[in-house]
Design an enzyme around this catalytic site. Structure first.
Site, PDB file in Angstrom:
ATOM      1  N   GLU A  93       0.679  -1.015   0.075  1.00 23.07           N
ATOM      2  CA  GLU A  93      -0.006  -0.181  -0.504  1.00 23.07           C
ATOM      3  C   GLU A  93       0.625   0.692   0.176  1.00 23.07           C
ATOM      4  O   GLU A  93       1.756   1.209   0.589  1.00 23.07           O
ATOM      5  CB  GLU A  93      -0.964   0.220   1.407  1.00 23.07           C
ATOM      6  N   CYS A 112       2.538   8.062   1.588  1.00 22.85           N
ATOM      7  CA  CYS A 112       3.203   7.109   2.417  1.00 22.85           C
ATOM      8  C   CYS A 112       3.967   5.898   2.048  1.00 22.85           C
ATOM      9  O   CYS A 112       3.371   5.208   1.282  1.00 22.85           O
ATOM     10  CB  CYS A 112       2.028   6.567   3.885  1.00 22.85           C
ATOM     11  N   CYS A 119       5.755  -8.192   8.013  1.00 23.07           N
ATOM     12  CA  CYS A 119       6.975  -6.816   8.823  1.00 23.07           C
ATOM     13  C   CYS A 119       6.931  -8.179   9.626  1.00 23.07           C
ATOM     14  O   CYS A 119       6.247  -8.754  10.360  1.00 23.07           O
ATOM     15  CB  CYS A 119       5.964  -6.088   9.293  1.00 23.07           C
ATOM     16  N   CYS A 123       3.532  -6.335  16.286  1.00 25.62           N
ATOM     17  CA  CYS A 123       2.994  -5.490  17.035  1.00 25.62           C
ATOM     18  C   CYS A 123       1.034  -6.083  17.039  1.00 25.62           C
ATOM     19  O   CYS A 123       0.786  -5.690  15.990  1.00 25.62           O
ATOM     20  CB  CYS A 123       3.144  -4.060  16.536  1.00 25.62           C
ATOM     21  N   CYS A 126      -0.496  -3.976  14.815  1.00 22.71           N
ATOM     22  CA  CYS A 126      -1.066  -3.696  14.118  1.00 22.71           C
ATOM     23  C   CYS A 126      -1.593  -4.620  12.945  1.00 22.71           C
ATOM     24  O   CYS A 126      -0.860  -5.637  12.858  1.00 22.71           O
ATOM     25  CB  CYS A 126       0.138  -3.351  13.362  1.00 22.71           C
ATOM     26  N   GLU A 171       9.017  -2.592   8.641  1.00 24.54           N
ATOM     27  CA  GLU A 171      10.323  -1.733   9.050  1.00 24.54           C
ATOM     28  C   GLU A 171      11.133  -1.372   8.169  1.00 24.54           C
ATOM     29  O   GLU A 171      11.903  -2.384   7.964  1.00 24.54           O
ATOM     30  CB  GLU A 171      10.579  -2.870  10.379  1.00 24.54           C
ATOM     31  N   SER A 200      10.108   5.999  10.339  1.00 30.21           N
ATOM     32  CA  SER A 200       9.979   5.501  11.129  1.00 30.21           C
ATOM     33  C   SER A 200      10.162   4.069  11.532  1.00 30.21           C
ATOM     34  O   SER A 200      10.290   3.286  10.668  1.00 30.21           O
ATOM     35  CB  SER A 200       8.307   5.672  11.356  1.00 30.21           C
ATOM     36  N   CYS A 340      -2.883   4.601   4.548  1.00 27.90           N
ATOM     37  CA  CYS A 340      -1.749   2.866   5.013  1.00 27.90           C
ATOM     38  C   CYS A 340      -1.940   1.699   5.750  1.00 27.90           C
ATOM     39  O   CYS A 340      -1.606   1.301   6.722  1.00 27.90           O
ATOM     40  CB  CYS A 340       0.010   3.554   5.813  1.00 27.90           C
TER      41      CYS A 340
HETATM   42  N1  SAH Z   1       7.354  -0.061  11.198  1.00 27.79           N
HETATM   43  C1  SAH Z   1       7.789   1.186  11.224  1.00 27.79           C
HETATM   44  C2  SAH Z   1       6.468   1.882  10.009  1.00 27.79           C
HETATM   45  C3  SAH Z   1       5.442   1.379   9.988  1.00 27.79           C
HETATM   46  S1  SAH Z   1       3.979   1.605  10.733  1.00 27.79           S
HETATM   47  C4  SAH Z   1       6.523   1.245  12.526  1.00 27.79           C
HETATM   48  O1  SAH Z   1       6.381   0.707  13.480  1.00 27.79           O
HETATM   49  O2  SAH Z   1       6.854   2.814  13.442  1.00 27.79           O
HETATM   50  C5  SAH Z   1       4.301   3.338  11.139  1.00 27.79           C
HETATM   51  C6  SAH Z   1       3.060   3.522  12.318  1.00 27.79           C
HETATM   52  O3  SAH Z   1       1.964   3.239  12.202  1.00 27.79           O
HETATM   53  C7  SAH Z   1       3.700   3.101  13.859  1.00 27.79           C
HETATM   54  O4  SAH Z   1       3.916   4.393  14.992  1.00 27.79           O
HETATM   55  C8  SAH Z   1       3.063   2.401  13.645  1.00 27.79           C
HETATM   56  O5  SAH Z   1       3.100   2.151  15.271  1.00 27.79           O
HETATM   57  C9  SAH Z   1       1.427   2.852  13.251  1.00 27.79           C
HETATM   58  N2  SAH Z   1       0.514   2.092  13.572  1.00 27.79           N
HETATM   59  C10 SAH Z   1       0.608   0.468  13.447  1.00 27.79           C
HETATM   60  N3  SAH Z   1      -1.062   0.240  13.119  1.00 27.79           N
HETATM   61  C11 SAH Z   1      -1.532   1.230  13.937  1.00 27.79           C
HETATM   62  C12 SAH Z   1      -3.135   0.659  14.002  1.00 27.79           C
HETATM   63  N4  SAH Z   1      -4.129  -0.318  14.166  1.00 27.79           N
HETATM   64  N5  SAH Z   1      -3.708   2.538  14.494  1.00 27.79           N
HETATM   65  C13 SAH Z   1      -2.590   3.108  14.866  1.00 27.79           C
HETATM   66  N6  SAH Z   1      -1.273   3.127  14.252  1.00 27.79           N
HETATM   67  C14 SAH Z   1      -1.122   2.310  13.589  1.00 27.79           C
HETATM   68 FE1  SF4 Z   2       5.617  -4.049  12.050  1.00 26.41          FE
HETATM   69 FE2  SF4 Z   2       5.356  -1.193  12.300  1.00 26.41          FE
HETATM   70 FE3  SF4 Z   2       3.069  -2.514  12.213  1.00 26.41          FE
HETATM   71 FE4  SF4 Z   2       4.923  -2.970  14.197  1.00 26.41          FE
HETATM   72  S1  SF4 Z   2       3.899  -1.031  13.353  1.00 26.41           S
HETATM   73  S2  SF4 Z   2       4.313  -4.429  12.942  1.00 26.41           S
HETATM   74  S3  SF4 Z   2       6.915  -2.658  13.108  1.00 26.41           S
HETATM   75  S4  SF4 Z   2       4.976  -2.450  10.537  1.00 26.41           S
END
Ligand code: SAH
Ligand code: SF4
Length: 368
Positions: A93, A112, A119, A123, A126, A171, A200, A340
Site C-alpha cells: 500500500e 507514505c 513485517c 506488533c 498492527c 519496518e 519511522s 496505509c
Molecule cells: N514499522 C514502522 C513503520 C510502519 S508503521 C514502525 O512501526 O514505526 C507506521 C506507524 O503506524 C507506526 O507508528 C505504527 O505503530 C503505527 N500503527 C500501526 N498500526 C496502527 C493502528 N492500528 N492504529 C494506529 N497506528 C498504527
Molecule cells: Fe511492523 Fe511497524 Fe506494524 Fe510493528 S507497527 S508490526 S513494526 S509495521
C-alpha cells in the site's frame, strides 16, 4: 536479459545504455530527469528522446517496478490510496495525501511508502504485523511507489510531492539497504530534501546507530507506544531484543549527530497504554530526548478487541503532556480505507494541544 529499473539505475549505467544505442550521453541526463515528471507514465511519454531510442530503451530499462492495481480516494480526493503490484504479484500500500496551504503553513503533499511486504516485528495492534514478513521491497519498488503516487496526485490536478514518510507496510530499518538506497535516490533525483523525509522505526537499535553515520539524515520517528519495558515488550516485541534504555540512547545519539529533532509516535490504545503512568513516562522520555510527540488514536483492525480510547480518556492522557510539543493525528471520521493499512491517518487533521488538554482546530495545527 532482465531489465534494469530506470529510477534507481546509476548515472553511469544509464549513460552506457544510452550510448550503447548510438545516442549522445546527454540523453541519459534527460531520461533521468524525465522519469520524475508526474505526467510521464511510460518511456514513450518522454518526448525529448527520439522515438527510436525510446523503443530501444524500453527493452532494456524497466520504466517502473510497480503497477497500480487499485486506487481509492478519501477526504474529497485529497487522500489517494494505491495498491501497488510488484513484479512477483505481491502488493503493498502507498498513500498520497495533499494538505492545502493554510495560514502559517505551506501546501504539502505527503507520500507514505511501504518498505516491506508484511513485517516480522508483529506488533499486536498492527494489521501488517499479522501478515508476518513475506519479503523486503527493493529500493526501486520504494522509489517507484513515490512516482506512482506523484502521478496519482497529478491526475487529480494536485501538485508535486513535498514529503515522504516510511510509514506504510514494513519496518524500514529491517530493510536497511533498501531504505538507504531509496533515500539517496529521493534526495538526489526527486529533489526531496532529507528533512522532508521521515523514517519511522519500531526500534532496530543497531540500524539507528548506523543511520546516524550515513551522511544522509532523514527525520527519525520512533514508534514508542509504551514508556515501560514491561508494556513495550508486549506492544512492540522487538523491545525484548532492544529495550527502551538502548532505544532512547540510540535516538538521542541520532539527534545529536544529525541535528534533527526526534519524533516519538504513540498509538493510543484504550485501556492498554492510555494510563496516567504511561503518559507521565512518555512526558519524561520526550523531555529528556527533546522529542516531538505524535499521538495516533488506534485504528480498529479486524479481530482485535483493542481500539482508541474514548474522548475523555484521550484528553486526560494528553493533559499529562502539558508543555510538550504534541500533535494528534485524529483518525476518527476518516473514510474507512483512507491510508496505509494500519495508519489510516488523515495527516492534515493534525491538531495542537492546548495547555488545558483540549485540542486546537486543525487550522492552527503545529508544524511537524
Ligand atoms: N514499522 C514502522 C513503520 C510502519 S508503521 C514502525 O512501526 O514505526 C507506521 C506507524 O503506524 C507506526 O507508528 C505504527 O505503530 C503505527 N500503527 C500501526 N498500526 C496502527 C493502528 N492500528 N492504529 C494506529 N497506528 C498504527
Ligand atoms: Fe511492523 Fe511497524 Fe506494524 Fe510493528 S507497527 S508490526 S513494526 S509495521
Amino acid at each position: 536479459m532482465s531489465q534494469i529499473p530506470v529510477s534507481t539505475a546509476a548515472a553511469e549505467t544509464l549513460t552506457d545504455v544510452v550510448t550503447g544505442h548510438g545516442a549522445s550521453a546527454f540523453r541519459a541526463a534527460q531520461l533521468r530527469r524525465a522519469v520524475w515528471q508526474p505526467f510521464v507514465v511510460t518511456m514513450d511519454d518522454i518526448h525529448q528522446l527520439p522515438a527510436g531510442l525510446r523503443g530501444a530503451l524500453a527493452n532494456e530499462l524497466q520504466f517502473s517496478t510497480v503497477t497500480v492495481a487499485a486506487e481509492t480516494e478519501a477526504d474529497a480526493g485529497r487522500t489517494v490510496k494505491l495498491l501497488c503490484r510488484l513484479d512477483d504479484g505481491q502488493t503493498v500500500e502507498t498513500v498520497a495525501m495533499e494538505t492545502p496551504a493554510r495560514e502559517g503553513s505551506r501546501r504539502r503533499a505527503t507520500v507514505c511508502v511501504s518498505s516491506q511486504v508484511g513485517c516480522a516485528v508483529g506488533c499486536p495492534f498492527c494489521a501488517t504485523g499479522r501478515m508476518g514478513l513475506l519479503r523486503s521491497c527493493t529500493a526501486a519498488e520504494v522509489v517507484d511507489q513515490v512516482r506512482a503516487a506523484s502521478g496519482a496526485l497529478h491526475r487529480r490536478g494536485l501538485g508535486p510531492v513535498t514529503h515522504v514518510v516510511y510509514m506504510g507496510m514494513g519496518e524500514p530499518l529491517a530493510a536497511y539497504d533498501t531504505t538507504i538506497a531509496s533515500l539517496r535516490v529521493l534526495v538526489a533525483d526527486a529533489g526531496i530534501s532529507a528533512r522532508r523525509i521521515t523514517v519511522s522505526t519500531s526500534g532496530v537499535v543497531p540500524a539507528i546507530h548506523r543511520l546516524a553515520q550515513e551522511g544522509i539524515a532523514p527525520t527519525l520517528a520512533i514508534s514508542l507506544h509504551a514508556s515501560s519495558d514491561e508494556l513495550r515488550d508486549r506492544l512492540v516485541p522487538l523491545n525484548r531484543a532492544h529495550p527502551l534504555a538502548s532505544l532512547i540512547e540510540a535516538g538521542m545519539g541520532y539527534a545529536r549527530q544529525t541535528g534533527r529533532r526526534l519524533t516519538f509516535e504513540w498509538c493510543l490504545i484504550g485501556g492498554v497504554n492510555d494510563s496516567m503512568e504511561q503518559a507521565r513516562g512518555l512526558r519524561d522520555l520526550a523531555a529528556r530526548a527533546h522529542a516531538h510527540v505524535n499521538v495516533i488514536p488506534m485504528n480498529h483492525i479486524d479481530d482485535s478487541p483493542w481500539g482508541p480510547p474514548d474522548r475523555r480518556a484521550e484528553r486526560a492522557f494528553l493533559g499529562q503532556l502539558d508543555g510538550m510539543v504534541v500533535t494528534v493525528r485524529d483518525t476518527r471520521g476518516a473514510d474507512g480505507e483512507a491510508a496505509c493499512g494500519q495508519l489510516r491517518a488523515a495527516l492534515e487533521q493534525r491538531r495542537s494541544l492546548r495547555p488545558d488538554g483540549t485540542l486546537s482546530p486543525p487550522r492552527r495545527a503545529a508544524a511537524v
